[in-house]
Scaffold this active site. Structure first.
Site, short mmCIF file in Angstrom:
data_model
loop_
_atom_site.label_atom_id
_atom_site.label_comp_id
_atom_site.label_asym_id
_atom_site.label_seq_id
_atom_site.Cartn_x
_atom_site.Cartn_y
_atom_site.Cartn_z
N GLY A 72 0.82 -1.21 0.00
CA GLY A 72 0.00 0.00 0.00
C GLY A 72 0.85 1.25 0.00
CB SER A 101 4.11 -3.77 -2.52
OG SER A 101 4.36 -2.46 -2.95
CG MET A 102 4.92 -0.15 2.67
SD MET A 102 6.67 0.26 2.96
CE MET A 102 7.02 1.37 1.66
CG HIS A 124 6.53 -4.07 -6.86
ND1 HIS A 124 5.30 -4.22 -7.43
CD2 HIS A 124 6.31 -3.36 -5.74
CE1 HIS A 124 4.38 -3.64 -6.69
NE2 HIS A 124 4.97 -3.11 -5.67
CG ASP A 175 5.01 -7.17 -9.72
OD1 ASP A 175 5.50 -6.06 -9.46
OD2 ASP A 175 3.80 -7.35 -9.96
#
Length: 196
Positions: A72, A101-102, A124, A175
């Site tokens: 997010g 991700s985060m 990523h 990714d």
């Protein structure tokens, strides 16, 4: 902690009789927090409050953060990362399902990083959200800021793994998914566990 509208209640017998207690309160008493769902200002605020409370209660006892998140907001995630680094309590992160991700950055930042056998980590580069528009100068400013964030997040991943910045940049150019065993081999995680 979670922002879901429903949280299970558990029954506990106390000196006042049977009481219903939110399961998140029970988890907090056991020094456990959870990030399930998107990384955003609300979810991160709950976790930060929990971590600060737990540090005041016992500055040396470990805190466990369970993560199952698609990632997010970078700014919210970095706020939580800074708190994880700033508190004196060791933070154990446990990946349940997916840390992407985060959320992957937060998982990797744990002092001890455990994964369940079928969980995965995905890293990523930061993404542009909300579209890009406006003048050429505003687009350039947005691109410059995105590259700055890319450098910051890559540096965090590099610091918490044995990867060089060049390796991180190569992996985050797309990714890149890691199964639990692959994450351990890549030093994104420490252990694959079968019991919680």
């Amino acid at each position: 902690m979670s922002t879901y509208p429903y949280s299970p209640l558990i029954m506990r017998e106390t000196s006042l009789g049977l009481e219903k207690i939110d399961i998140r309160d029970e988890m907090l008493a056991d020094r456990e927090l959870e990030l399930c769902g998107p990384v955003d200002a609300d979810s991160v605020a709950d976790i930060i409050r929990g971590m600060r409370h737990l540090q005041k209660a016992d500055p040396q006892a470990p805190v466990t953060l369970f993560i199952n998140s698609p990632g997010g907001e970078v700014s919210s995630g970095l706020a939580l990362y800074d708190v994880m680094c700033a508190i004196s309590c060791p933070v154990r992160t446990v990946c349940l399902g997916l840390a992407a991700s985060m959320a992957a950055l937060l998982f990797v930042a744990g002092d001890t990083r455990d994964m369940l056998p079928h969980s995965r980590v995905m890293i990523h580069d930061p993404l542009i959200s909300g579209g890009v528009g406006g003048s050429a100068l505003s687009v350039k400013a947005r691109a410059d800021d995105l590259m700055r964030i890319r450098d910051v997040t890559a540096q965090v991943i590099s610091e918490h793994t044995s990867m060089s910045l060049e390796q991180v940049f190569d992996l985050t150019a797309r990714d890149t998914y890691f199964e639990a065993d692959e994450a351990v081999a890549a030093h994104l995680a420490d252990h694959v566990i079968c019991e919680l």
